[in-house]
Scaffold this motif. Structure first.
Motif, mmCIF file in Angstrom:
data_model
loop_
_atom_site.group_PDB
_atom_site.id
_atom_site.type_symbol
_atom_site.label_atom_id
_atom_site.label_comp_id
_atom_site.label_asym_id
_atom_site.label_seq_id
_atom_site.Cartn_x
_atom_site.Cartn_y
_atom_site.Cartn_z
ATOM 1 N N GLY A 19 0.804 -1.226 0.000
ATOM 2 C CA GLY A 19 0.000 0.000 0.000
ATOM 3 C C GLY A 19 0.832 1.268 0.000
ATOM 4 O O GLY A 19 0.287 2.374 0.042
ATOM 5 N N THR A 20 2.149 1.116 -0.051
ATOM 6 C CA THR A 20 3.006 2.299 0.064
ATOM 7 C C THR A 20 2.881 3.222 -1.138
ATOM 8 O O THR A 20 3.270 4.386 -1.057
ATOM 9 C CB THR A 20 4.463 1.866 0.234
ATOM 10 O OG1 THR A 20 4.702 0.782 -0.646
ATOM 11 C CG2 THR A 20 4.727 1.424 1.660
ATOM 12 N N ARG A 51 0.296 4.557 -2.125
ATOM 13 C CA ARG A 51 -0.571 5.675 -1.766
ATOM 14 C C ARG A 51 0.161 6.703 -0.921
ATOM 15 O O ARG A 51 -0.173 7.879 -0.933
ATOM 16 C CB ARG A 51 -1.836 5.185 -1.078
ATOM 17 C CG ARG A 51 -1.638 4.621 0.308
ATOM 18 C CD ARG A 51 -2.998 4.431 0.990
ATOM 19 N NE ARG A 51 -2.855 3.913 2.315
ATOM 20 C CZ ARG A 51 -3.052 2.657 2.666
ATOM 21 N NH1 ARG A 51 -3.393 1.779 1.759
ATOM 22 N NH2 ARG A 51 -2.906 2.271 3.913
ATOM 23 N N VAL A 52 1.173 6.245 -0.165
ATOM 24 C CA VAL A 52 1.956 7.198 0.631
ATOM 25 C C VAL A 52 2.690 8.154 -0.313
ATOM 26 O O VAL A 52 2.702 9.369 -0.117
ATOM 27 C CB VAL A 52 2.970 6.456 1.523
ATOM 28 C CG1 VAL A 52 3.889 7.441 2.220
ATOM 29 C CG2 VAL A 52 2.238 5.597 2.532
ATOM 30 N N LEU A 53 3.283 7.583 -1.356
ATOM 31 C CA LEU A 53 4.047 8.416 -2.286
ATOM 32 C C LEU A 53 3.126 9.302 -3.119
ATOM 33 O O LEU A 53 3.346 10.509 -3.249
ATOM 34 C CB LEU A 53 4.902 7.531 -3.196
ATOM 35 C CG LEU A 53 5.949 6.691 -2.443
ATOM 36 C CD1 LEU A 53 6.659 5.746 -3.390
ATOM 37 C CD2 LEU A 53 6.955 7.598 -1.752
ATOM 38 N N LEU A 54 2.071 8.691 -3.671
ATOM 39 C CA LEU A 54 1.193 9.470 -4.549
ATOM 40 C C LEU A 54 0.446 10.556 -3.779
ATOM 41 O O LEU A 54 0.230 11.647 -4.294
ATOM 42 C CB LEU A 54 0.190 8.555 -5.266
ATOM 43 C CG LEU A 54 0.783 7.517 -6.214
ATOM 44 C CD1 LEU A 54 -0.322 6.823 -6.995
ATOM 45 C CD2 LEU A 54 1.789 8.132 -7.164
ATOM 46 N N SER A 55 0.086 10.267 -2.525
ATOM 47 C CA SER A 55 -0.683 11.276 -1.789
ATOM 48 C C SER A 55 0.200 12.459 -1.410
ATOM 49 O O SER A 55 -0.294 13.463 -0.909
ATOM 50 C CB SER A 55 -1.327 10.661 -0.552
ATOM 51 O OG SER A 55 -0.336 10.302 0.374
ATOM 52 N N GLU A 83 -5.292 0.886 -3.193
ATOM 53 C CA GLU A 83 -4.490 0.176 -2.194
ATOM 54 C C GLU A 83 -4.458 0.974 -0.903
ATOM 55 O O GLU A 83 -4.454 2.184 -0.923
ATOM 56 C CB GLU A 83 -3.059 -0.029 -2.723
ATOM 57 C CG GLU A 83 -2.927 -1.253 -3.616
ATOM 58 C CD GLU A 83 -3.716 -1.124 -4.916
ATOM 59 O OE1 GLU A 83 -3.809 -0.009 -5.430
ATOM 60 O OE2 GLU A 83 -4.240 -2.151 -5.377
#
Ligand SMILES: Nc1ncnc2c1ncn2[C@@H]1O[C@H](COP(=O)(O)OP(=O)(O)O)[C@@H](O)[C@H]1O
Ligand SMILES: [Mg+2]
Lengths: 323, 326
Positions: free
Chosen positions: A111-112, A114-118, A323
């Protein structure tokens, strides 16, 4: 309930010392770091380098290698070079397939992504950074393998056998031309492996799907060659036997023999007769039963690469990240 | 550029409200999954300095909304504005100023806590080691920073997720159920951290399906149910109740009949538990209600404005559908 005060909108004020913005170089560095931190990456690269020693150890164990080499330096040198490149192509390709599929698949799995994209990292930017870092790793692996091979060759034939005088007849321009051509096919097949792996990992958005689909792709299309051959035998329809000429795996297997110029070498057979024969390139795995020329192989490979890349980019760009 | 928005937020909430800067705004935000409207025409405004509670039962659409705010999923229609810019078109400028934690924390399990911060920091264009240490301190993970995240408890992972959100000192923090997986002490710590960050001038948008976790710290709340905004207001406004009064009179049934004949008294009723009258007041005024009763010879023994506790409002606003299988 609505606040009846007029509201202004907070603008992007340059507050404090944080003019952060996603950086491509930083992304690539982070990707390389993440790849290297995984044991899988280290084990796979270790495997490639360990396998590099194999042909030299086998030759060393063979008592008459020195005599043979002194008698026919070109023949033996070319064989060593070709076996080494084949190992790099097959094992290196396998390693890159797994590493690339993991680079994308793990990001979705954990799910990481989403950390980068967010945080404003672009989707296309992230995929490009992954592609770049896997490519850098591939380049490092290839360079490492070439250096190791050169050292091992010089060590074994130059130092241990003291055969320095024969090198001039081994490293002919024909030798270099063939080795260079073979080397190109190795690079092409690595590029195809990386793009295939990245594409299926993006499609599946999971580690297990990415790795297993990437690995089974080549198993499947090699196997399909056999199946189609039997279908051809049953139906006597040419179509079935021609079809594998459009399968990526068999095409890549065939690429060396289709593209690498055969090297004319004098070779003394076991029976003591000397023949001058063209030394063709090794093939590993199944090839299409119908042979095609190198241009066909390159064009088909290129089309696959473009399709893989375009699919990966469009899906990454367009799809919701759940994710 | 010389407007009020450029001033640093003052510590007082009221002053911040006057500054009135909208940090986050959604316009008719909608997300449809096939037949199901996960988020339905949502309009929200979050002001600078708010601790905004985004509440709703499981499946209300909180996470979906947050994913749209962060540009992770594309709205079916509507838009999101963060710090004055449309997220769809300005994500690279705007999102680096937002720190987010979406659902369960997403972490690189094979890296240490510190390396997780380092790789995200690298991707964001470089974060100093001091900053990394500072956020680790802030969430209380400094001692375990070298251990692989694989070995962390859920609460520790949650805190590392918050540390990642804080990494680049964001103006807006978006936290999706940050209390999930935390023990009661951890929830208290999390609330303290939110208060401290808010005091530093950060705007915090925090979702939860458990009101008790966030009610003490929220300045404003929005309640979402089945994808629709049920209510949005300050906690005080919401708890003030529907303007009802509890009245104790002799002969309550006679009084009730008279009230129900009035336009403002349609909803008047008797609380059977203690025999008090529950009613709206003329013009919403307790004084007028008192006069009305006195004039008719029902001098009230007591007349108390009803305050509603947030829990029960939350439940009434959401429970008619909360248990439904969707
Ligand atoms: N990818 C998806 N596909 C289909 N339905 C979804 C998807 N994601 C969420 N939903 C549905 O949208 C609704 C809102 O979900 P969510 O935003 O996760 O709620 P919350 O975070 O408030 O618990 C739920 O009914 C959920 O089942
Ligand atoms: Mg949720």
């Amino acid at each position: 309930m609505n606040p009846s005060i007029t509201t202004t909108t907070a603008s992007i004020a340059p507050s404090q010392a944080r003019s952060l913005s996603p950086s491509f170089i930083g992304l690539v560095r982070a990707e390389l770091y993440k790849m290297w931190a995984q044991w899988t990456t280290r084990i796979l690269l270790g495997l490639v380098f360990a396998a590099t020693f194999l042909p030299y150890l086998l030759l060393l164990a063979r008592s008459q290698t020195k005599t043979d080499f002194t008698a026919q330096p070109l023949y033996w040198t070319y064989n060593v070079a070709e076996i080494s490149l084949t190992i790099l192509r097959v094992l290196g390709g396998f390693a890159l397939l797994v590493i690339a599929a993991r680079a994308v698949g793990l990001e979705y799995q954990q799910g990481t992504i989403r950390v980068l994209l967010s945080r404003g990292v672009g989707r296309v930017q992230l995929l490009t950074a992954k592609l770049t870092s896997v490519t850098l790793l591939a380049i490092a692996m290839v360079i490492g393998s070439l250096i190791l091979n050169s050292l091992l060759f010089l060590l074994q034939f130059g130092l241990i056998y003291g055969a320095g005088d024969q090198f001039s007849s081994a490293f002919t321009s024909g030798f270099w031309a063939s080795v260079w051509a073979y080397f190109l096919t190795v690079l092409v097949s690595m590029a195809a492996s990386i793009l295939l792996a990245i594409c299926v990992a993006v499609v599946g958005r999971s580690l297990s799907f990415g790795v297993s689909a990437a690995l089974s792709w080549f198993a499947a299309d090699n196997f399909a060659v056999l199946v189609l051959f039997f279908v051809y035998r049953l139906t006597q329809n040419d179509f079935w036997i021609k079809l594998p000429a459009y399968f990526l795996g068999p095409i890549l297997n065939q690429l060396p023999s289709a593209y690498v110029p055969a090297l004319l070498v004098q070779h003394t057979t076991e029976f003591g007769t000397t023949v001058t024969a063209p030394l063709g390139a090794n093939t590993v795995g199944l090839t299409p039963f119908v042979t095609y020329d190198a241009t066909h192989a390159f064009v088909v490979t290129l089309i696959y690469c473009v399709v893989f890349a375009v699919t990966a980019y469009i899906l990454t760009w367009r799809r919701d990240v759940l994710e | 550029m010389a407007d009020a928005t450029m001033t640093r937020p003052s510590p007082q909430a009221s002053a911040r409200r006057e500054a009135g800067a909208v940090v986050l705004r959604t316009h008719d935000l909608t997300k449809r999954y096939g037949e199901r409207l996960a988020v339905n025409n949502l309009n929200l405004e979050v002001y600078r300095g708010d601790i905004f509670g985004f509440l709703g039962p499981n499946g209300a659409g909180k996470t979906t909304t947050i994913r749209m705010i962060l540009g992770l999923i594309t709205p079916t229609s509507g838009s999101v504005e963060v710090l004055g810019q449309d997220v769809a078109t300005h994500r690279a400028e705007v999102l680096p100023r937002v720190g987010a934690l979406v659902e369960t924390p997403a972490l690189y399990l094979y890296l240490s806590g510190r390396d997780n911060l380092r790789v995200v920091g690298d991707a964001l264009g470089g974060v100093s080691d001091e900053r990394i240490q500072a956020v680790l301190q802030m969430v209380g993970l400094a001692a375990r920073q070298k251990d692989r995240v694989k070995t962390y408890s859920l609460g520790m992972k949650q805190r590392l997720g918050v540390a990642i959100a804080l990494l680049n000192d964001p103006d807006l923090l978006v936290l999706d159920e940050p209390a999930n997986g935390l023990d009661p002490a951890g929830i208290v710590e999390m609330r303290d951290l939110m208060r401290r960050l808010s005091a530093e001038g950060k705007t915090i948008f925090i979702s939860s399906h458990v009101l008790g976790e966030v009610r003490q710290i929220c300045t404003r709340v929005a309640i979402l149910n089945l994808g629709k905004l049920v209510t949005e207001s300050t906690v005080e406004d919401l708890t003030r109740g529907q303007g009802e009064f509890a009245v104790q009179v002799e002969r309550p049934r006679e009084a009730l009949a008279l009230m129900q004949a009035q336009p403002w008294g349609k909803s008047a009723r008797i609380d059977e538990a203690n025999g008090t009258l529950i009613t709206q007041a003329p013009n919403g005024s307790g004084r007028d209600l008192n006069l009305f009763l006195v004039n008719l010879g029902f001098a009230p023994a007591s007349l108390i404005p009803q305050t509603q506790d947030l829990e029960s409002i939350f439940l009434t606003l959401t429970n008619n559908t909360a248990g439904e299988v969707r």
